[in-house]
Design a protein around this motif. Sequence first.
Motif, PDB file in Angstrom:
ATOM      1  N   THR A 152      26.915 -16.556  46.410  1.00 43.89           N
ATOM      2  CA  THR A 152      27.778 -17.739  46.959  1.00 43.89           C
ATOM      3  C   THR A 152      28.699 -18.396  45.973  1.00 43.89           C
ATOM      4  N   GLU A 186      31.043 -21.389  46.922  1.00 47.73           N
ATOM      5  CA  GLU A 186      31.524 -22.788  47.190  1.00 47.73           C
ATOM      6  C   GLU A 186      30.419 -23.730  47.302  1.00 47.73           C
ATOM      7  N   ARG A 202      24.768 -24.823  53.644  1.00 45.13           N
ATOM      8  CA  ARG A 202      24.358 -23.880  52.934  1.00 45.13           C
ATOM      9  C   ARG A 202      23.073 -23.361  53.602  1.00 45.13           C
ATOM     10  N   ARG A 250      24.344 -21.009  56.476  1.00 38.91           N
ATOM     11  CA  ARG A 250      25.137 -19.769  55.887  1.00 38.91           C
ATOM     12  C   ARG A 250      23.607 -18.744  55.338  1.00 38.91           C
ATOM     13  N   MET A 263      19.790 -14.431  47.674  1.00 38.54           N
ATOM     14  CA  MET A 263      20.983 -15.241  47.544  1.00 38.54           C
ATOM     15  C   MET A 263      20.811 -15.997  46.278  1.00 38.54           C
ATOM     16  N   TYR A 294      29.731 -12.809  47.953  1.00 36.71           N
ATOM     17  CA  TYR A 294      29.952 -12.757  49.258  1.00 36.71           C
ATOM     18  C   TYR A 294      29.559 -14.286  49.753  1.00 36.71           C
ATOM     19  N   ASP A 295      30.578 -15.078  50.328  1.00 38.19           N
ATOM     20  CA  ASP A 295      30.247 -16.106  50.852  1.00 38.19           C
ATOM     21  C   ASP A 295      31.063 -16.269  52.037  1.00 38.19           C
TER      22      ASP A 295
END
Length: 377
Positions: A124, A126, A133, A136, A148, A320-321
Amino acid sequence: MRITSIEVKHAALPLNPPFKASWDPNPRTSFAATVVYVHTDEGITGIGSGDLMTGFAGHEHLFIGQDPFAVERHAQIIENIDFHYGRCWPLDLALWDLMGKATGQPVYKLLGAREDKILAYASTGELVSPEERAERALMLREQGFRAMKIRFHHENPRDDIRVVEAVRKAVGDTMDIMVDANQGWKMPWDVARTWDVKAAYQVARELEKLDVFWLEEPLPHDDFQGMEQLRAMTGIRIAGGEMNRRLHDFRELSARGALDVYQPDAALSGGITKGKKIADLVQGSGAWFSPHTWTNGVGLLANLHLAAAVSLCPYLEFPYDPPAWSLERRDFLMKQPVRVDADGYLRLSERPGLGFELDQEKLAHYTFSQEAAGQQA
C-alpha cells in the motif's frame, strides 16, 4: 545478432484524483514512465522500463554494434554511467527481454527457474485512518492476498502503530503484515530527522507484539552499523536495501548480518544482471532476497522473473492500494496489467522475454519530451 539502435521514450499519465503517497506530502498529479527499446539487425526488439534513464543521452554509441547477449559487459557500462550521471538500469531489463525473445524463453527460465509462481503481498502507498486501512485490508484478503504492507510516515510513530493494530484486529492471523518505515531515503526537500537505533527499536518492539512479518527501512540506507545493532536487538525481521546502488554495499551489509531481507529493485538498482549476483551473495549467508517493485508493470515483471528464478523468500511486493493506486494506473502502458490470481500468486507465463505487450495507443497519447522528463522525477 547486433544492436543497431537504442530508443528512449517518456510518458506520463495524469492522475485525477491525485495519488497521496505516504512519503511525499505533495499529492502526485501525474505518473511518469520511461520506455527503452533495444533494436537489433535481426528485427528483434527488447523493451524495458522503470527509471527515467537520466544521463543516458550521448552514450548510445557504447552499445551500438555490440552483441546484446554480452550482458556482463553492458551491465558494467551501465554501472559506469550510474556512477557518473544517473541510473539507466531499464536498459538491462530491455536486454534480458531481448535475449528471452531471441531464444524463445521467458527470462525466469534463462535465470534458473526455481519457481514459476510466487505469493504477492499487496504494497500500500497512502496514509489513511486506521479504520480505512482495516477496511482496505479486508478487501485485499477477499481478493486472495495473504499478506500486505503498511507504510509509516505520521509525525508520531504511535499513530502509525495504531493503523497496524486496527489491521491486525480486522484480519486476525489470516494475513501476514509487513511495515515500511520509510526511513531509508529522503525526497529532495526532506530535511527532517530520521529515526536512530533507539527510536527504531521502540517501534520494532511494538510491532513484534502485533506479529509483523518484517520491518522495512527503519534506518537510513547507509547506516550499516545501526541496522546490524537493531537486528541484534529485536526478533522482528529487518528489511532494506532497495536504493543501495553498489555491490559493495550489499557485501558489507551481508558481512555484518545487518538485514534479514534484501530488496534491491532491478529497475532502479543494478538491473537483472546485478540483482542475481546480490541474491546469490545474501542468500548464501542465510538471508532472503525480495526486491522492491514500486515502479510500473514492466519493472514489476522484471523483478518477478528475477525473484521466481532465484529467491527463497515466500513473498514479492505487488504495488496496489485501490482506489488510489490501481492496476490501471500502475500499468497504464501495458495492454494487460499484471494481476494476482485468486490464490494470491503472481504466476509466470511461457511467453518469451518479460512476457508483456505495450499499449501503443496509450504510449503515443501520453508521450512527452525528454526535457520534460526531468521535471517528472
